[in-house]
Design an enzyme around this catalytic site. Structure first.
Site, PDB file in Angstrom:
ATOM      1  N   HIS A  58       4.316  -7.730  18.747  1.00 36.66           N
ATOM      2  CA  HIS A  58       2.867  -7.747  18.540  1.00 36.66           C
ATOM      3  C   HIS A  58       2.183  -6.827  19.568  1.00 36.66           C
ATOM      4  O   HIS A  58       1.319  -6.017  19.209  1.00 36.66           O
ATOM      5  CB  HIS A  58       2.367  -9.194  18.648  1.00 36.66           C
ATOM      6  CG  HIS A  58       0.879  -9.338  18.752  1.00 36.66           C
ATOM      7  ND1 HIS A  58       0.100  -9.802  17.720  1.00 36.66           N
ATOM      8  CD2 HIS A  58       0.025  -9.093  19.782  1.00 36.66           C
ATOM      9  CE1 HIS A  58      -1.161  -9.813  18.107  1.00 36.66           C
ATOM     10  NE2 HIS A  58      -1.244  -9.399  19.353  1.00 36.66           N
ATOM     11  N   GLU A  59       2.597  -6.927  20.830  1.00 35.00           N
ATOM     12  CA  GLU A  59       1.994  -6.079  21.877  1.00 35.00           C
ATOM     13  C   GLU A  59       2.303  -4.608  21.626  1.00 35.00           C
ATOM     14  O   GLU A  59       1.434  -3.744  21.800  1.00 35.00           O
ATOM     15  CB  GLU A  59       2.496  -6.493  23.270  1.00 35.00           C
ATOM     16  CG  GLU A  59       2.153  -7.923  23.685  1.00 35.00           C
ATOM     17  CD  GLU A  59       0.670  -8.256  23.608  1.00 35.00           C
ATOM     18  OE1 GLU A  59      -0.148  -7.332  23.739  1.00 35.00           O
ATOM     19  OE2 GLU A  59       0.344  -9.435  23.386  1.00 35.00           O
ATOM     20  N   GLU A 118      -5.964  -7.786  16.035  1.00 38.79           N
ATOM     21  CA  GLU A 118      -4.958  -8.836  16.253  1.00 38.79           C
ATOM     22  C   GLU A 118      -4.168  -9.084  14.974  1.00 38.79           C
ATOM     23  O   GLU A 118      -2.949  -9.230  15.007  1.00 38.79           O
ATOM     24  CB  GLU A 118      -5.616 -10.135  16.727  1.00 38.79           C
ATOM     25  CG  GLU A 118      -6.225 -10.060  18.123  1.00 38.79           C
ATOM     26  CD  GLU A 118      -5.242  -9.598  19.181  1.00 38.79           C
ATOM     27  OE1 GLU A 118      -4.052  -9.959  19.098  1.00 38.79           O
ATOM     28  OE2 GLU A 118      -5.659  -8.846  20.080  1.00 38.79           O
ATOM     29  N   ASP A 138      -0.198  -8.565  14.393  1.00 38.96           N
ATOM     30  CA  ASP A 138       0.673  -9.625  13.859  1.00 38.96           C
ATOM     31  C   ASP A 138       1.491  -9.094  12.681  1.00 38.96           C
ATOM     32  O   ASP A 138       2.705  -9.319  12.590  1.00 38.96           O
ATOM     33  CB  ASP A 138      -0.165 -10.819  13.363  1.00 38.96           C
ATOM     34  CG  ASP A 138      -0.745 -11.648  14.516  1.00 38.96           C
ATOM     35  OD1 ASP A 138      -0.301 -11.446  15.664  1.00 38.96           O
ATOM     36  OD2 ASP A 138      -1.628 -12.491  14.248  1.00 38.96           O
TER      37      ASP A 138
END
Ligand SMILES: [Zn+2]
Length: 405
Positions: free
Chosen positions: A271-272, A349, A353
């Site tokens: 995700h990062e 975000e 994801d």
């Protein structure tokens, strides 16, 4: 004019209180079936109680700070503080600096009891707090020292630019502030974070092998991957990405490694990396600097009106008093900007994801999100309006729906 300023403060406080109330009511509703089973009866009650205590503290501190601000504005306290320093100091630059410094010191002192109560009463009661008194006050002292050493000279330069260039000062001031922010964006994690936390490279083992395998599949260099001792302050798990180019860094909290399975940790890391690959970090950074430019331009335009100082009761117009009035008047615009920034952040975000689910695996991404949320006793059915104003990350149910099953 003073009526408008007080009106803005009152409306802002009322808006926040209404949002809090809506959110508190919403949190007692039956959550979406997708997340309904994540809390048992006891967990749900605990999450509600935790949310309620944080909300009451927020309302109380908001009430105190709004009231003090209104008193200060209507009773001419800002003008008196300005007068106090003006009688003792000759240099206008120094008066502005010390005025702003003393005001931020006063405001830190006012918020201190609320910070103490939040950390040592609420967070401790629900088993999150790991901060010792020593760490708490050391953090505060380091914070003040850093803002004096870094913020002080920047502020002095901005005021000096205003005195020298008046009309075009905002452009030069922005150039200065944005250059510092580029530097901090690149090296902040390396230079500032170690003053507060210990960063260690991830130790060899199966987790590192699994991470290395994933990073290789994405062509992402693992050079700057650190584990941070987040457990020094709180049991809550977290991770973040910072920097760009060669300075890009991923930091995993030790609490995250402790609580999640290996696959879940890789999903969080994916995700990062998604934020980096999808250029979210760079885009948000550029957007925030452009917003600062707009604010500086507005400030530059407003400072030509000496009434901004006089409205606070001062007889001598000054940079600091005018800027203070300006920033209160700017509140409605800041709230609108916040709405916009939050919505972009929540969209990012969701994309990060999706990136993690696609390039790694769906199931551990889902379970990692659920674990991180319930572990921090998150509200699983927040009010949509509260989310719009306050959430930089979407509610858990939105994220789970987005990742899909
Ligand atoms: Zn993220």
């Amino acid at each position: 004019m003073i009526e408008i300023i007080v009106g803005i403060l009152v409306v802002t406080f009322v808006l926040e209180s209404v949002l809090d109330e809506l959110n508190q009511r919403s949190s007692t509703q039956t959550p979406d079936p997708l997340v309904a089973d994540l809390y048992d009866r006891k967990g749900k009650a605990k999450s509600l109680a935790y949310g309620g205590e944080k909300l009451r503290l927020g309302l109380f501190s908001g009430f105190i700070s709004t009231s003090l601000m209104i008193l200060a504005l209507t009773q001419g306290w800002f003008a008196s503080l300005d007068e106090f320093w003006r009688e003792r100091i000759d240099s206008t630059l120094l008066i502005s600096l010390i005025f702003i410094g003393s005001l931020s010191l006063i405001s830190s002192l006012i918020s201190l009891p609320f910070g103490l109560y939040s950390t040592f009463a609420i967070e401790a009661k629900y088993g999150f707090n790991k901060t010792t008194w020593k760490t708490f006050f050391a953090d505060g002292a380091k914070g003040i020292l850093l803002s004096t050493l870094i913020g002080g000279p920047i502020l002095a330069a901005v005021i000096w630019l205003y005195q020298e260039f008046s009309g075009n000062f905002w452009l030069f001031a922005w150039l200065l502030v944005s250059s510092v922010s580029v530097f901090m964006f690149m090296f902040g994690t390396k230079l500032i974070l170690p003053l507060f936390n210990k960063l260690t490279p991830l130790s060899e083992g199966s987790l590192k092998r699994e991470i290395a395998k994933y990073c290789e599949s994405q062509g992402y260099s693992l050079k700057n991957l650190f584990v941070m001792d987040g457990s020094r302050r709180s049991t809550k798990a977290n991770a973040f990405f910072s920097g760009m180019g060669k300075s890009k860094t991923i930091v995993l909290f030790d609490t995250l490694i402790e609580k999640l399975s290996e696959k879940e940790i890789v999903a969080v890391l994916a995700h990062e990396i998604g934020h980096y690959k999808l250029r979210h970090t760079a885009a948000m950074f550029i957007a925030s600097n452009l917003q600062t430019l707009a604010i500086f331009a507005l400030l530059g335009w407003s400072l030509q009106y000496e009434d901004l100082s006089k409205v606070l009761g001062a007889s001598t117009p000054s940079f600091h008093l005018s800027a203070l009035t300006f920033f209160i008047l700017l509140t409605p615009l800041q709230i609108l900007l916040g709405l916009f920034n939050n919505s972009i952040s929540r969209r990012n975000e969701l994309s990060a994801d999706t990136f993690a689910a696609k390039t790694y695996q769906r199931a551990p991404m889902r379970s990692a999100l659920s674990k991180i949320s319930t572990d921090s006793l998150a509200n699983l059915s927040p009010h949509p309006l509260y989310v719009a104003f306050n959430y930089t990350h979407p509610a858990l149910v939105t994220r789970l729906k987005n990742v899909g099953s």
